[in-house]
Design an enzyme around this catalytic site. Structure first.
Site, PDB file in Angstrom:
ATOM      1  N   PRO A   2       0.830  -1.207   0.000  1.00  0.00           N
ATOM      2  CA  PRO A   2       0.000   0.000   0.000  1.00  0.00           C
ATOM      3  C   PRO A   2       0.865   1.257   0.000  1.00  0.00           C
ATOM      4  O   PRO A   2       1.884   1.324   0.694  1.00  0.00           O
ATOM      5  CB  PRO A   2      -0.788  -0.123   1.309  1.00  0.00           C
ATOM      6  CG  PRO A   2      -0.809  -1.583   1.603  1.00  0.00           C
ATOM      7  CD  PRO A   2       0.510  -2.106   1.111  1.00  0.00           C
ATOM      8  N   GLU A   3       0.477   2.235  -0.794  1.00  0.00           N
ATOM      9  CA  GLU A   3       1.224   3.489  -0.869  1.00  0.00           C
ATOM     10  C   GLU A   3       0.536   4.546  -0.025  1.00  0.00           C
ATOM     11  O   GLU A   3      -0.511   4.298   0.590  1.00  0.00           O
ATOM     12  CB  GLU A   3       1.370   3.912  -2.323  1.00  0.00           C
ATOM     13  CG  GLU A   3       2.152   2.895  -3.147  1.00  0.00           C
ATOM     14  CD  GLU A   3       2.543   3.405  -4.519  1.00  0.00           C
ATOM     15  OE1 GLU A   3       2.536   4.632  -4.743  1.00  0.00           O
ATOM     16  OE2 GLU A   3       2.858   2.577  -5.390  1.00  0.00           O
TER      17      GLU A   3
END
Length: 289
Positions: A2-3
């Site tokens: 996840p960014e």
């Protein structure tokens, strides 16, 4: 992984039920995730009020009323599930496989927040708030891409003399914290910059940012802001705490569009995929120089 927009989306989903709530009980269903849980973790959380839920780069930070901070990272497949509270108009069931429910927070708000992580690459640690800035996970982090400290001057100082590819420089977490592969690809496309060009070429001999670097900064802000507003990208394991999916992936200009035509009007070039530092990079060779 996840960014930043995905993590910020998770934070915004959790905040309404966690901020101001007291942790009535914390249940640990295994002794560790990527790292062992802090000593007496469940005992130290019980009875503590969550003063605020923040974010630094890709870390969620739960400030407790005793001055401690819970540092949480989602790893590759971590997610939070909220039950017992209103979580939004568009609710989709998430995995309820008990084997992957590793931490359960029971809150005074009436909600139960469950951390689920099939691959167990996430983690939860604790630190004293006064010492947080010196914590090994936090101390090296650069400026936030959503904050006022991100500027062309900051990047010029960091990029000056660098022969490293521009994409690699932007992924350096000591320069900008939280930028990841997806959004760097998108920002570089919108700014018309090749991911392969040397980062130092965007700095003048006097150490000042070039016009191209000046253009890149607001593009980074825009891409991140749009992704947060859309709820992240929802690739593979990621989804919001409510179970909703993010929709920024429908706005991708180049990412994961190998073999498709460039979206720039009048450009018929096919989007290419190359590999940089073992990561996929997507670009339009015509529009990006």
């Amino acid at each position: 992984m996840p960014e930043l927009p995905e993590v910020e989306t998770v934070r915004r989903g959790l905040a309404p039920v966690m901020e101001g709530a007291t942790i009535l009980a914390a249940e640990l269903r295994r002794p560790d995730l990527r790292f062992p849980f802090p000593e007496r973790f469940a005992e130290r959380l019980a009875g503590r009020r969550i003063a605020s839920l923040g974010r630094r780069a890709k870390y969620l930070l739960a400030d407790l009323d005793d001055g401690e901070v819970v540092i949480m990272h989602l790893g590759m497949s971590g997610s939070f599930r909220i039950e017992g509270a209103v979580v939004g108009d568009f609710h989709h069931e998430r995995s309820r496989a008990a084997a992957h429910d590793h931490v359960v927070f029971r809150l005074s708000s009436g909600a139960t927040v469950t951390y689920n992580d099939p691959r167990r690459f996430g983690f939860m640690l604790m630190a004293a708030r006064p010492a947080l800035a010196e914590h090994p996970l936090i101390a090296h982090l650069g400026v936030e891409p959503t904050g006022n400290d991100l500027s062309a001057e900051h990047l010029a100082s960091a990029f000056r003399g660098k022969s490293a590819p521009l994409k690699a420089a932007l992924l350096d977490q000591s320069i900008i914290a939280g930028l990841g592969n997806i959004y760097v690809c998108e920002a570089l496309f919108r700014a018309g910059l090749s991911p392969e060009r040397a980062a130092g070429t965007l700095v003048t001999k006097a150490g000042r940012p070039t016009a191209r670097l000046e253009r890149l900064v607001p593009v980074i802000r825009q891409v991140i802001a749009e992704a947060i507003e859309a709820g992240g990208s929802s690739l593979r394991d990621h989804a919001q705490p409510s179970g909703e999916l993010g929709y920024f992936q429908h706005s991708f200009h180049v990412y994961d569009r190998e073999g498709e035509a460039c979206v720039t009007p009048g450009c018929r070039t096919i989007v290419r995929r190359i590999v940089q530092s073992n990561r996929s990079t997507f670009l339009c060779p015509t529009c990006q120089r």
